[in-house]
Structures are given as structure tokens and as C-alpha cells.
Design a protein around this motif. Structure first.
Motif, PDB file in Angstrom:
ATOM      1  N   SER A 216      -2.617 -12.010   6.111  1.00  0.00           N
ATOM      2  CA  SER A 216      -3.086 -13.025   6.943  1.00  0.00           C
ATOM      3  C   SER A 216      -1.542 -13.151   7.893  1.00  0.00           C
ATOM      4  O   SER A 216      -1.744 -13.962   8.734  1.00  0.00           O
ATOM      5  N   ILE A 217      -0.228 -12.771   7.465  1.00  0.00           N
ATOM      6  CA  ILE A 217       0.836 -13.360   8.295  1.00  0.00           C
ATOM      7  C   ILE A 217       1.399 -12.406   8.869  1.00  0.00           C
ATOM      8  O   ILE A 217       1.644 -12.470   9.952  1.00  0.00           O
ATOM      9  N   TYR A 218       0.907 -10.751   8.125  1.00  0.00           N
ATOM     10  CA  TYR A 218       1.741  -9.656   8.516  1.00  0.00           C
ATOM     11  C   TYR A 218       0.327  -8.556   8.144  1.00  0.00           C
ATOM     12  O   TYR A 218       0.636  -7.533   7.543  1.00  0.00           O
ATOM     13  N   PRO A 219      -0.168  -8.323   9.377  1.00  0.00           N
ATOM     14  CA  PRO A 219      -1.712  -7.208   9.480  1.00  0.00           C
ATOM     15  C   PRO A 219      -1.233  -6.025   9.565  1.00  0.00           C
ATOM     16  O   PRO A 219      -2.402  -5.179   8.753  1.00  0.00           O
ATOM     17  N   GLU A 220      -0.469  -5.818   9.950  1.00  0.00           N
ATOM     18  CA  GLU A 220       0.143  -3.980  10.106  1.00  0.00           C
ATOM     19  C   GLU A 220       0.335  -3.471   8.638  1.00  0.00           C
ATOM     20  O   GLU A 220       0.373  -2.232   8.817  1.00  0.00           O
ATOM     21  N   GLY A 221       0.427  -4.336   7.301  1.00  0.00           N
ATOM     22  CA  GLY A 221       0.254  -3.828   6.121  1.00  0.00           C
ATOM     23  C   GLY A 221       2.072  -3.264   6.300  1.00  0.00           C
ATOM     24  O   GLY A 221       3.239  -3.126   6.881  1.00  0.00           O
ATOM     25  N   TYR A 222       2.414  -2.610   5.107  1.00  0.00           N
ATOM     26  CA  TYR A 222       3.169  -1.941   4.684  1.00  0.00           C
ATOM     27  C   TYR A 222       3.213  -0.152   5.146  1.00  0.00           C
ATOM     28  O   TYR A 222       2.093   0.423   5.902  1.00  0.00           O
ATOM     29  N   HIS A 223       4.261  -0.064   5.905  1.00  0.00           N
ATOM     30  CA  HIS A 223       4.335   1.376   6.842  1.00  0.00           C
ATOM     31  C   HIS A 223       3.771   2.434   6.125  1.00  0.00           C
ATOM     32  O   HIS A 223       3.659   3.160   5.962  1.00  0.00           O
ATOM     33  N   CYS A 224       4.309   3.009   4.510  1.00  0.00           N
ATOM     34  CA  CYS A 224       4.005   3.729   4.131  1.00  0.00           C
ATOM     35  C   CYS A 224       2.521   3.711   4.196  1.00  0.00           C
ATOM     36  O   CYS A 224       2.042   4.944   3.769  1.00  0.00           O
ATOM     37  N   ASN A 225       1.993   2.688   3.294  1.00  0.00           N
ATOM     38  CA  ASN A 225       0.633   2.507   3.565  1.00  0.00           C
ATOM     39  C   ASN A 225      -0.299   1.170   3.839  1.00  0.00           C
ATOM     40  O   ASN A 225       0.051  -0.189   3.280  1.00  0.00           O
ATOM     41  N   PRO A 226      -0.450   1.470   5.402  1.00  0.00           N
ATOM     42  CA  PRO A 226      -0.817  -0.084   5.479  1.00  0.00           C
ATOM     43  C   PRO A 226      -1.908  -1.002   4.946  1.00  0.00           C
ATOM     44  O   PRO A 226      -1.814  -1.963   5.192  1.00  0.00           O
ATOM     45  N   LYS A 227      -2.867  -0.237   4.306  1.00  0.00           N
ATOM     46  CA  LYS A 227      -3.825  -1.209   3.726  1.00  0.00           C
ATOM     47  C   LYS A 227      -3.085  -2.114   2.183  1.00  0.00           C
ATOM     48  O   LYS A 227      -3.561  -3.153   2.379  1.00  0.00           O
ATOM     49  N   LEU A 228      -1.157  -1.798   2.073  1.00  0.00           N
ATOM     50  CA  LEU A 228      -0.732  -2.529   1.427  1.00  0.00           C
ATOM     51  C   LEU A 228      -0.161  -3.767   1.920  1.00  0.00           C
ATOM     52  O   LEU A 228       0.015  -3.445   3.345  1.00  0.00           O
ATOM     53  N   PRO A 229      -0.149  -4.684   1.018  1.00  0.00           N
ATOM     54  CA  PRO A 229       0.518  -5.873   2.131  1.00  0.00           C
ATOM     55  C   PRO A 229       2.362  -5.932   2.182  1.00  0.00           C
ATOM     56  O   PRO A 229       2.494  -4.562   1.655  1.00  0.00           O
ATOM     57  N   LEU A 230       3.213  -5.985   2.899  1.00  0.00           N
ATOM     58  CA  LEU A 230       4.832  -5.823   2.729  1.00  0.00           C
ATOM     59  C   LEU A 230       5.902  -6.230   1.826  1.00  0.00           C
ATOM     60  O   LEU A 230       5.818  -7.565   1.852  1.00  0.00           O
TER      61      LEU A 230
END
Length: 153
Positions: A54-68
Motif C-alpha cells: 500500500s506504501i510501496y506497490p513495486e514490492g521487493y525486486h527479488c520477488n515483487p509479490k512480496l512487500p519490501l
């Protein structure tokens, strides 16, 4: 050693009794000091403190489905581990922590790139961890993450 727990409560109940009090105090220290915006969730089989989609929609670059991810804590086989991505990404934060640690603990610092290992439960420097957790806001972490880890498009 990743837990197969499905909930935070299940994870907490799986912690060995001799480590539980210290682990819960570390968790409480993080929850009481982490800047607004981070959320607590299970992440990589550990307790994680993350930047939600909700704050960083791109997520984690290793797996964008995961939150940062930002901080994780885990009860490992022989120690409690605190993983702090800010220490890994920001050299001046690492330098501050390494300098401050001996002022707060009699134990030698046992640390990897982002992992701080606590083998003696009675010597966890909770006040230092509280200060560390407060050092980076969600916005600062996102900026640091994008500068240090995201590949150029």
C-alpha cells in the motif's frame, strides 16, 4: 533455519522456552520504536518488519509479490538473529552501529552483512536496538533501497 509457521502467534509459540523471553522483548523493542508505516508480518519464515504494498506497490525486486523487507528477527538453532537491511545498504549506519555496540554490550559483536547474532540472551542491547530501529523512516528506507538495490530500467 526457516519456520513453517503460518501466523505470527504460531511462530512465537514455536520459540524454545530458554529464548522466548528475550525474543519477545526484542520484538517489543522493535514494535515500540519502528517508525510509522512499517508493518509486522511473517516474512521468509521469520518475523518481518516491512514496507507494505500500500506504501510501496513495486514490492521487493527479488520477488515483487512480496512487500519490501526492512528488518527480520528469527530464533535460529543457536542464537537470535536480527537482520537489518539498512545496515547492509547504508555504510554510515553500519559504522554508527559498530561504534556504538561496545558501549552497550560486553559481548563481542557477532555480525554478517545484515545479520546481527545474539548468542547470550542476557546480553542483548535492547536500548541500542531501539535506537537502530528509529534511525530510518519508511521514506528513507525506500530511497536507500532504490539507490542501492534496484536495477536501472
Amino acid at each position: 533455519m526457516q519456520s513453517s509457521a503460518k501466523t505470527i502467534e504460531e511462530y512465537l509459540s514455536s520459540i524454545p522456552e530458554e529464548r522466548k523471553r528475550s525474543f519477545l522483548k526484542l520484538r517489543e523493542t522493535i514494535l515500540n520504536n519502528i517508525p510509522k508505516g512499517f508493518t509486522e508480518e511473517l516474512s521468509y519464515g521469520m518475523l518481518g518488519y516491512l514496507v507494505p504494498h500500500s506504501i510501496y506497490p513495486e514490492g521487493y525486486h527479488c520477488n515483487p509479490k512480496l512487500p519490501l523487507p526492512f528488518i527480520n528477527i528469527a530464533s535460529q538453532k543457536n542464537f537470535i538473529a536480527l537482520y537489518h537491511m539498512g545496515i547492509y545498504a547504508k555504510p554510515e549506519l553500519l559504522e554508527w552501529f559498530v561504534t556504538e555496540y561496545p558501549k552497550h554490550s560486553k559481548q563481542k559483536l557477532d555480525m554478517g552483512k545484515s545479520c546481527i547474532r545474539f548468542k547470550k540472551m542476557d546480553d542483548i542491547p535492547y536500548d541500542l536496538i531501539a535506537a537502530l530501529v528509529q534511525k530510518m523512516s519508511v521514506a528513507e528506507w525506500i530511497n536507500c533501497y532504490e539507490t542501492q538495490f534496484k536495477k536501472s530500467k
